[in-house]
Design an enzyme around this catalytic site. Sequence first.
Site, PDB file in Angstrom:
ATOM      1  N   LYS A 147       0.707 -12.334  -4.134  1.00 40.25           N
ATOM      2  CA  LYS A 147       0.554 -11.261  -3.158  1.00 40.25           C
ATOM      3  C   LYS A 147      -0.914 -10.881  -3.007  1.00 40.25           C
ATOM      4  CE  LYS A 147       2.411  -6.671  -2.061  1.00 40.25           C
ATOM      5  NZ  LYS A 147       3.340  -5.604  -2.470  1.00 40.25           N
ATOM      6  N   SER A 159       6.438  -4.276   1.079  1.00 42.08           N
ATOM      7  CA  SER A 159       5.177  -4.829   1.511  1.00 42.08           C
ATOM      8  C   SER A 159       4.937  -6.266   1.030  1.00 42.08           C
ATOM      9  CB  SER A 159       4.026  -3.950   0.993  1.00 42.08           C
ATOM     10  OG  SER A 159       3.992  -3.937  -0.428  1.00 42.08           O
ATOM     11  N   SER A 174       8.761  -2.328  -2.628  1.00 43.87           N
ATOM     12  CA  SER A 174       8.129  -3.451  -1.935  1.00 43.87           C
ATOM     13  C   SER A 174       8.459  -4.822  -2.497  1.00 43.87           C
ATOM     14  CB  SER A 174       6.605  -3.252  -1.933  1.00 43.87           C
ATOM     15  OG  SER A 174       6.266  -2.143  -1.132  1.00 43.87           O
TER      16      SER A 174
END
Length: 404
Positions: free
Chosen positions: A29, A104, A127
Amino acid sequence: MEVRAEAAALARRTDLALLPLAGVPVGIKDHVDVAGCPTRHGTAATSDASAGTDDELVRRLRAAGALVVGKTTVPELCQGPFTESAAFGITRNPWHPGYTSGGSSGGSAAAVAAGMVPLALASGGGSIRIPASCCGVVGLKPGPGLVPHRGQGWRGMSELGPIATTVADAALMLDVLAATDCYRNSVPDRDRALRIGVTAVPPIPGVRVDPQVRAALDAAVKALRDAGHVVDTVAPPWRVRDHPRYIARYFAGSADDADGFSLRALERRTGAIVRTGRLLRRFPLGRDEIPAETATRFAAWFADYDVLMTPTLAALPPRAGGWANAGMIRTHLAASRLIPFLLPFNLARLPVVTVPAGRSIEGLPIGVQIAAASGGEGLLLSAAAQLEQLRPWPWRTSDADWSV
């Protein structure tokens, strides 16, 4: 070229059998440092200069033999239940490109669902679970202290964890991230009947659970009950007062993450969130500690049950597009309708996992969420693995014949 060179060097090693992730491609990420890659946090307000060193979790993955193939997209400063930003565009759902991949960690979930990588590093309060549910993959948020991290802490409500193709893969990656070797051994584990509480009562009053989401939860309940587990419909441990407690910490933590950034360089919604957070963190409601009453209430509930199962999301994934320019109020209202079941476990800081449970008539994955008391990651993985065996789902979007 760099990954191929790393793979060639790895192939020459004589200890491959000792490396739990030897040759496994992973995505990282894009708020976690990878040497040689910029860390952009989904915003043009960051530098495009490359990080000089790997984050500790990336180092652990490489030491286990994993091949880091790239960074995965996020919304600006990891804000929102979608992955869209003015700087880096829209990350779409591999099952249906007209819909969001969630956020996210939407880039991580989409990469796993599309078969680009079998594992990806994710993070957040909701997320990890939001995009995993949207994209039909496994997402595990561990309890605090198990996986080391820095930044994006949301006042203690955010953790880093795996998004994976299968429960066994998630367990293996968790072992690597946590520097343990115990979680892979809890998949599968069928040594006794579990006491499972189930609820579809949203933590936010007035939120409606989509009928297709409820049908997927009911199918999972039936499968577990038919397998011999004790499954009861229960009164949930959350209360209406938990929501403002969560919101205050979320906004205050978001402001923390933006310290050092110019508000003029951020998207309109992000700037509004940060300004609100800077105001709220002046007050006691935004402090870091778990409210003692909340911790006691959840601990008492789990004294009677091993796990609590709910829908992961109350609604189906929203349409993709337009979220990068959406205002704070619109985004917050959409999130409240979509993710209410995630918030209490963030506030209580408990381990929780989402697993696929079916598909909607639109072809969108639907997940169910399983939570446990503090320290219950192994129990979660065992319960999730059993549901995976009872109701198997396709590993990636190319296996299209899947229904509730």
